[in-house]
Design a protein around this motif. Sequence first.
Motif, mmCIF file in Angstrom:
data_model
loop_
_atom_site.group_PDB
_atom_site.id
_atom_site.type_symbol
_atom_site.label_atom_id
_atom_site.label_comp_id
_atom_site.label_asym_id
_atom_site.label_seq_id
_atom_site.Cartn_x
_atom_site.Cartn_y
_atom_site.Cartn_z
ATOM 1 N N MET A 1 0.822 -1.196 0.000
ATOM 2 C CA MET A 1 0.000 0.000 0.000
ATOM 3 C C MET A 1 0.866 1.261 0.000
ATOM 4 O O MET A 1 0.581 2.205 -0.710
ATOM 5 C CB MET A 1 -0.924 -0.043 1.229
ATOM 6 N N LYS A 2 1.912 1.247 0.828
ATOM 7 C CA LYS A 2 2.805 2.404 0.924
ATOM 8 C C LYS A 2 3.486 2.680 -0.420
ATOM 9 O O LYS A 2 3.662 3.822 -0.819
ATOM 10 C CB LYS A 2 3.848 2.161 2.015
ATOM 11 N N LYS A 3 3.828 1.602 -1.120
ATOM 12 C CA LYS A 3 4.478 1.730 -2.420
ATOM 13 C C LYS A 3 3.533 2.392 -3.439
ATOM 14 O O LYS A 3 3.952 3.228 -4.228
ATOM 15 C CB LYS A 3 4.911 0.347 -2.902
ATOM 16 N N LYS A 4 2.240 2.028 -3.383
ATOM 17 C CA LYS A 4 1.257 2.613 -4.294
ATOM 18 C C LYS A 4 1.074 4.100 -4.017
ATOM 19 O O LYS A 4 0.974 4.898 -4.942
ATOM 20 C CB LYS A 4 -0.087 1.893 -4.173
ATOM 21 N N ILE A 5 1.035 4.471 -2.758
ATOM 22 C CA ILE A 5 0.875 5.880 -2.388
ATOM 23 C C ILE A 5 2.094 6.681 -2.847
ATOM 24 O O ILE A 5 1.960 7.766 -3.414
ATOM 25 C CB ILE A 5 0.645 6.027 -0.866
ATOM 26 N N THR A 6 3.275 6.138 -2.639
ATOM 27 C CA THR A 6 4.506 6.809 -3.069
ATOM 28 C C THR A 6 4.505 6.992 -4.579
ATOM 29 O O THR A 6 4.826 8.069 -5.084
ATOM 30 C CB THR A 6 5.742 5.996 -2.638
ATOM 31 N N ARG A 7 4.124 5.935 -5.305
ATOM 32 C CA ARG A 7 4.063 6.008 -6.760
ATOM 33 C C ARG A 7 3.025 7.044 -7.210
ATOM 34 O O ARG A 7 3.274 7.823 -8.124
ATOM 35 C CB ARG A 7 3.722 4.626 -7.326
#
Length: 172
Positions: A1-7
């Motif tokens: 989830m954190k990776k999607k938000i960062t992206r």
Amino acid sequence: MKKKITRFFAWLFLALFLLFFLFNSSVNVTSEDKKYLLAFLKEWKIELAKDQIHQSLENEIAYISKLQDSVLNTVCHNMVPFDSAGNVRCYFNGRKGLCFDRAFLLEKFCQLAGFRIRHLYVYYNGRGQMPTKGDFFSVGLSSHAMFEVETKEGWMAVGTNSNWIGLSDKGK
């Protein structure tokens, strides 16, 4: 989830960055710009003789230095409306602008004289350090506009708030 938000935020930043440049003023010299640029040159008693300017590196530097000194002495450090950025008539009539405005004005003078230019922004944080990735999403990130001009010896940085150019003691 954190990776999607960062992206997501990376793509959002890129989109906003590109949007800014799509609606930013042009560094091209218009016919109206040319009229006011020539009026400035006449006022400052600077001759626009492209063949002489580009005859040698020394002539190019002398011309750029004269322009820089003239702009710094004429365009006082003061805010102009954002929609006037790059408008030479505004600079001619108002005689004010910030580093961003002086960069645009100097760039247009250089283009009129046949130089290639590159607009630059220098970013720094309030702590006197180069910004980190996180600084671009925080309050307090400052920037300074300047430009580079292509001379016979390559690209040279030109200051917009003081009369300095990126030239070494040995002329390189």
